[in-house]
Design a protein around this motif. Structure first.
Motif, mmCIF file in Angstrom:
data_model
loop_
_atom_site.group_PDB
_atom_site.id
_atom_site.type_symbol
_atom_site.label_atom_id
_atom_site.label_comp_id
_atom_site.label_asym_id
_atom_site.label_seq_id
_atom_site.Cartn_x
_atom_site.Cartn_y
_atom_site.Cartn_z
ATOM 1 N N ASP A 1 0.981 -1.040 -0.002
ATOM 2 C CA ASP A 1 -0.011 -0.134 -0.103
ATOM 3 C C ASP A 1 0.839 1.402 -0.015
ATOM 4 O O ASP A 1 0.875 1.866 0.957
ATOM 5 N N PRO A 2 1.553 1.503 -1.106
ATOM 6 C CA PRO A 2 2.345 2.761 -1.142
ATOM 7 C C PRO A 2 1.628 4.065 -0.841
ATOM 8 O O PRO A 2 2.430 5.038 -0.235
ATOM 9 N N GLN A 3 0.505 4.337 -1.269
ATOM 10 C CA GLN A 3 -0.164 5.549 -0.618
ATOM 11 C C GLN A 3 -0.183 5.660 0.707
ATOM 12 O O GLN A 3 0.265 6.971 1.265
ATOM 13 N N VAL A 4 -0.195 4.668 1.477
ATOM 14 C CA VAL A 4 -0.319 4.999 3.132
ATOM 15 C C VAL A 4 1.336 5.381 3.498
ATOM 16 O O VAL A 4 1.550 6.377 4.303
ATOM 17 N N HIS A 5 2.262 4.730 2.720
ATOM 18 C CA HIS A 5 3.654 4.788 3.134
ATOM 19 C C HIS A 5 3.902 6.207 2.909
ATOM 20 O O HIS A 5 4.684 7.023 3.653
ATOM 21 N N MET A 6 3.613 6.602 1.711
ATOM 22 C CA MET A 6 3.895 7.957 0.938
ATOM 23 C C MET A 6 3.368 9.032 2.020
ATOM 24 O O MET A 6 3.666 10.044 2.213
ATOM 25 N N SER A 7 2.041 8.806 2.624
ATOM 26 C CA SER A 7 1.579 9.672 3.354
ATOM 27 C C SER A 7 2.185 9.806 4.809
ATOM 28 O O SER A 7 2.303 10.989 5.253
ATOM 29 N N ASN A 8 2.702 8.783 5.018
ATOM 30 C CA ASN A 8 3.800 8.514 6.115
ATOM 31 C C ASN A 8 5.224 9.421 5.906
ATOM 32 O O ASN A 8 5.816 9.330 6.741
ATOM 33 N N GLY A 9 5.240 9.868 4.787
ATOM 34 C CA GLY A 9 6.479 10.625 4.624
ATOM 35 C C GLY A 9 7.489 9.969 3.938
ATOM 36 O O GLY A 9 8.836 10.418 3.704
#
Length: 341
Positions: A105-113
């Motif tokens: 789930d890259p969107q979540v990791h990207m939202s985490n910076g």
């Protein structure tokens, strides 16, 4: 429930199989989550390990997702993702997995910076080491979070385009109801042009019609979950005719109260209708069992070793492996059958 012998349990763990519905973040065991939190100086709102474990009881999909996304915050470095992948592959190896097609789930990791490449490279390194260590083939399916804005999915695909050759496919997960598949039609059109395989969660929380829409609007090659398709005979006939595999997750469906008991899943009904049902573990750290446990759970409903071997065969056939790889898997399955059937 039917009791099964320790010999049959072990046979089911050794049964050559593919795991086609596995979220790598869903393999984050409480012990590893606490270890990574300490390693990365991430504060979690749990007093200790026992307190964290006590939160692994869910009322529904959303209550699970709340904890799932919260714990993903402990994943901070490339090494974290490699360690997470290797921990999963060690368990998969013990359960006879020959191929794993793994969601992230890259969107979540990207939202985490985090940087997309950091996440992807960490997971790919885990797959590389795992292949050397365990002989498990695999690939990564980039999942779209369906309850995030569609623009976020489009932006993710923009970011991932230069790494398309490192991805196996694209998927669609998270809260289903209220987020029908057709919202992501353009994203899937773009992904297809990049040469990615197409799969989507449908018919878990949502109705049978969501399965139909995933086929009509997203042109998916597999349906993840899909158990509510059984309520629509015409849809079942279409799925069987078109050879669309369903990646059913028994322990997940039970823990998330999709069904009251794994015996209530329409697995045999779908098989009898000619549907290629596969068994998978979804988010095993949260749902009480890895793939071998899911096979054993279905054996306890009365399914025979022969029926479960057919399901394993469907999983290997429905994978996105090469013909050469599938031939190797088929030989391994034939060897298992000679011993156990």
């Amino acid at each position: 429930m039917t009791s099964i012998s320790p010999t049959d349990e072990q046979a089911l763990r050794e049964l050559p199989k593919a795991e086609l519905h596995l979220h790598i973040e869903g393999t984050l065991e409480p012990e590893l989550a606490m270890k990574l939190a300490e390693r990365n100086n991430v504060s979690l709102p749990f007093a200790d390990l026992d307190d964290l474990k006590a939160h692994y009881e869910f009322e529904n999909l959303q209550s699970f997702l709340d904890l799932y996304y919260q714990l993903m915050s402990v994943l901070r470095t490339r090494q974290d993702f490699t360690d997470l992948m290797l921990a999963y592959l060690a368990r998969a190896n013990a359960d006879g997995v020959r191929r794993a097609e793994i969601f992230f789930d890259p969107q979540v990791h990207m939202s985490n910076g985090l940087d997309f490449d950091l996440v992807l490279d960490g997971l790919l390194e885990g797959l590389r080491i795992g292949h050397e260590r365990f002989g498990i083939d695999g690939g990564l399916i980039m999942s779209i979070i369906r309850d995030m804005p569609v623009d976020s999915a489009e932006a993710l695909l923009d970011t991932a385009t230069s790494r398309a050759d490192d991805l196996l496919g694209i998927g669609l997960d998270s809260a289903e109801v209220g987020y029908p598949p057709e919202l992501f039609g353009h994203v899937y059109e773009r992904a297809a042009r990049l040469g990615l395989h197409l799969v989507a969660h449908a018919g878990e929380e949502g109705p049978a019609d969501y399965v139909r829409r995933a086929l009509d609007f997203l042109h998916v090659e597999r349906i993840d979950h899909g158990v509510h398709a059984a309520a629509d005979n015409d849809l079942v006939a279409r799925i069987a005719r078109d050879g669309i595999a369903l990646t059913v997750c028994p322990l997940s469906s039970h823990r998330l109260q999709v069904v009251r008991d794994v015996a209530d899943l329409p697995v045999r009904q779908l098989l009898d209708a000619g549907v290629k049902v596969t068994l998978n573990s979804d988010d095993p750290a949260y749902f009480g069992g890895y793939i071998g446990d899911n096979y054993i759970a279905m054996a306890r409903t009365g399914m025979s070793l022969d029926e479960l071997a057919t399901i394993a065969e469907y999983s290997l056939e429905a994978s996105f492996a090469t013909p050469e790889q599938k031939a190797i898997y088929a030989n391994a399955l034939a060897d298992w059958k000679r011993i156990h059937l």
